[in-house]
Design a protein around this motif. Structure first.
Motif, mmCIF file in Angstrom:
data_model
loop_
_atom_site.group_PDB
_atom_site.id
_atom_site.type_symbol
_atom_site.label_atom_id
_atom_site.label_comp_id
_atom_site.label_asym_id
_atom_site.label_seq_id
_atom_site.Cartn_x
_atom_site.Cartn_y
_atom_site.Cartn_z
ATOM 1 N N TYR A 141 0.862 -1.180 0.000
ATOM 2 C CA TYR A 141 0.000 0.000 0.000
ATOM 3 C C TYR A 141 0.899 1.231 0.000
ATOM 4 C CZ TYR A 141 -4.171 -2.716 1.439
ATOM 5 O OH TYR A 141 -5.224 -3.599 1.508
ATOM 6 N N LEU A 142 0.572 2.187 -0.827
ATOM 7 C CA LEU A 142 1.271 3.471 -0.869
ATOM 8 C C LEU A 142 0.289 4.514 -0.345
ATOM 9 C CD1 LEU A 142 2.838 3.053 -4.432
ATOM 10 C CD2 LEU A 142 3.955 2.627 -2.246
ATOM 11 N N ASN A 143 0.411 4.849 0.920
ATOM 12 C CA ASN A 143 -0.575 5.696 1.590
ATOM 13 C C ASN A 143 -0.028 7.093 1.851
ATOM 14 O OD1 ASN A 143 -2.219 3.467 1.715
ATOM 15 N ND2 ASN A 143 -1.816 3.029 3.867
ATOM 16 N N GLN A 144 -0.748 8.095 1.403
ATOM 17 C CA GLN A 144 -0.391 9.470 1.749
ATOM 18 C C GLN A 144 -1.172 9.877 2.988
ATOM 19 O OE1 GLN A 144 -0.778 12.401 -1.364
ATOM 20 N NE2 GLN A 144 -0.513 14.104 0.057
ATOM 21 N N VAL A 145 -0.453 10.144 4.063
ATOM 22 C CA VAL A 145 -1.092 10.500 5.327
ATOM 23 C C VAL A 145 -1.499 11.974 5.300
ATOM 24 C CG1 VAL A 145 -0.742 10.745 7.812
ATOM 25 C CG2 VAL A 145 0.122 8.719 6.623
ATOM 26 N N LEU A 146 -2.750 12.213 5.662
ATOM 27 C CA LEU A 146 -3.285 13.576 5.706
ATOM 28 C C LEU A 146 -3.381 14.112 7.128
ATOM 29 C CD1 LEU A 146 -6.243 13.097 3.190
ATOM 30 C CD2 LEU A 146 -3.913 13.869 2.685
ATOM 31 N N GLY A 147 -3.564 13.217 8.090
ATOM 32 C CA GLY A 147 -3.720 13.639 9.476
ATOM 33 C C GLY A 147 -3.794 12.419 10.371
ATOM 34 N N ASP A 148 -4.025 12.637 11.652
ATOM 35 C CA ASP A 148 -4.117 11.553 12.616
ATOM 36 C C ASP A 148 -5.568 11.156 12.842
ATOM 37 O OD1 ASP A 148 -1.335 11.546 13.047
ATOM 38 O OD2 ASP A 148 -1.513 13.201 14.481
ATOM 39 N N LEU A 149 -5.774 9.935 13.333
ATOM 40 C CA LEU A 149 -7.080 9.491 13.778
ATOM 41 C C LEU A 149 -7.251 9.858 15.249
ATOM 42 C CD1 LEU A 149 -6.992 6.020 12.017
ATOM 43 C CD2 LEU A 149 -8.562 7.879 11.465
ATOM 44 N N PRO A 150 -8.476 9.831 15.766
ATOM 45 C CA PRO A 150 -8.689 10.234 17.158
ATOM 46 C C PRO A 150 -7.821 9.487 18.173
ATOM 47 C CG PRO A 150 -10.785 10.074 16.024
ATOM 48 C CD PRO A 150 -9.748 9.564 15.075
ATOM 49 N N ASP A 151 -7.563 8.198 17.916
ATOM 50 C CA ASP A 151 -6.785 7.404 18.869
ATOM 51 C C ASP A 151 -5.456 6.921 18.294
ATOM 52 O OD1 ASP A 151 -7.800 5.657 17.018
ATOM 53 O OD2 ASP A 151 -8.459 4.149 18.470
ATOM 54 N N THR A 152 -5.061 7.454 17.137
ATOM 55 C CA THR A 152 -3.887 6.918 16.435
ATOM 56 C C THR A 152 -3.103 8.034 15.772
ATOM 57 O OG1 THR A 152 -5.135 4.894 15.943
ATOM 58 C CG2 THR A 152 -3.121 5.270 14.685
ATOM 59 N N ASP A 153 -1.782 7.986 15.926
ATOM 60 C CA ASP A 153 -0.894 8.906 15.206
ATOM 61 C C ASP A 153 -0.375 8.196 13.964
ATOM 62 O OD1 ASP A 153 -1.187 10.870 17.151
ATOM 63 O OD2 ASP A 153 0.531 10.152 18.310
ATOM 64 N N LEU A 154 -0.456 8.861 12.832
ATOM 65 C CA LEU A 154 0.004 8.292 11.575
ATOM 66 C C LEU A 154 1.225 9.062 11.089
ATOM 67 C CD1 LEU A 154 -3.454 7.809 9.817
ATOM 68 C CD2 LEU A 154 -2.116 6.102 11.067
#
Length: 299
Positions: A141-154
């Motif tokens: 998977y080639l994922n572009q991170v846009l932000g964090d989830l409420p319980d998870t840092d990406l």
């Protein structure tokens, strides 16, 4: 550099011919080649794949310098292996700087795009995923991170293709596999998500709106293993006798204390040198879904 408990140190894929695979990972994805050689007998034995002794391998690392290594090992393709239909490691999710760059940048002879970039439904749009298969039919998977989830840092990418930040596990019993990682490796069960999972639906010929529940196993706010429910039609992965599973074959995690892991090691923990290990103790086990999970002690 401090490495946290649970950090994904690497993903290992099997490929039928090392050279074109190396071209794909090094020259196309832009990873740095840090080691090449022939697989040592002792390491092959520790993975329960003695027939891989002497197999050509390569180790690559993101140009960001993140402590994550992509390993490629040459072995014959298996005629009955079909991605996303069997138990075991289903995909390695990497973080990339610009996901929209990759559809036109991946040569068709080295990568097959199976999921173009798209915004996920039913969950907060924290990243835009894209899926491709390499020459060993390994899923990346080639994922572009846009932000964090409420319980998870990406993690944001610091090179065109950066670290593996989630590994995807297909298992016959999601809750039992989650309990294995939490109880034996000291990780934590995270949130469940239910969504139409196009990779699974396409692989099994299911309706596009078929829902799949996935659960993240984490360490604090760091995601590690995504454990997926798979349809009843899923099977045990076919493999050559004495060799690694085809495709996404093995995952390596960092652990604080390898002696605190309550698992049955294939071989006792021992000090290993070279890329990824760097003189640390390591050992490999078989997870509840039949997956190979290697642990490296980071203190």
């Amino acid at each position: 550099m401090t490495i946290s408990h649970g950090t994904i140190l690497g993903g290992l894929s099997t490929v039928p011919d090392l050279e074109p695979a190396l071209t794909g990972y090094r020259d196309v994805l832009g990873l740095e080649l840090v080691e090449e050689g022939m697989l040592a007998e002792e390491l092959a034995a520790s993975w329960n794949c003695p027939a891989n002794t002497g197999s050509p391998y390569a180790v690559l690392r993101p140009k960001s310098g993140a402590p994550c290594w992509f390993r490629l090992i040459e072995q014959p393709a298996h005629p009955h292996f079909k991605p996303t239909t069997t138990y075991g490691w289903a995909a390695f999710e990497t973080t990339v700087e610009d996901v929209w760059h990759w559809p036109d940048a991946l040569p068709a002879d080295l990568f097959e795009i199976v999921g173009p970039p798209k915004v996920l439904e039913n969950i907060e749009p924290a990243f835009i995923p894209m899926q491709a298969l390499g020459t060993g039919r390994e899923m990346i998977y080639l994922n572009q991170v846009l932000g964090d989830l409420p319980d998870t840092d990406l993690p944001r990418a610091a090179s065109p293709v950066d670290r593996i930040f989630i590994v995807v596990l297909a298992t016959p019993d999601r809750n039992r596999s989650i309990a294995w990682y939490c109880g034996r490796l000291g990780l934590t069960r995270g949130a469940d998500y239910t969504l139409p999972y196009s990779m699974i639906n396409d692989a099994f010929g299911l309706s596009p709106d078929t829902q799949t529940t996935i659960t993240m196993v984490s360490e604090g706010r760091m995601p590690i293993v995504e454990v997926d429910d798979y349809p009843v039609a899923a099977t045990v992965r076919a493999r050559h006798d004495g060799m690694l599973p085809p495709g996404n074959a093995l995952v390596t995690l960092a652990v604080r204390d390898i002696d605190a892991c309550t698992v049955d090691w294939i071989a006792p923990p021992s000090v290993r040198d070279g890329a990824l290990y760097e003189g640390r103790r390591a050992a490999c086990a078989i997870g509840d879904g039949g997956e190979l999970i290697e642990c490296v002690e980071v203190g």
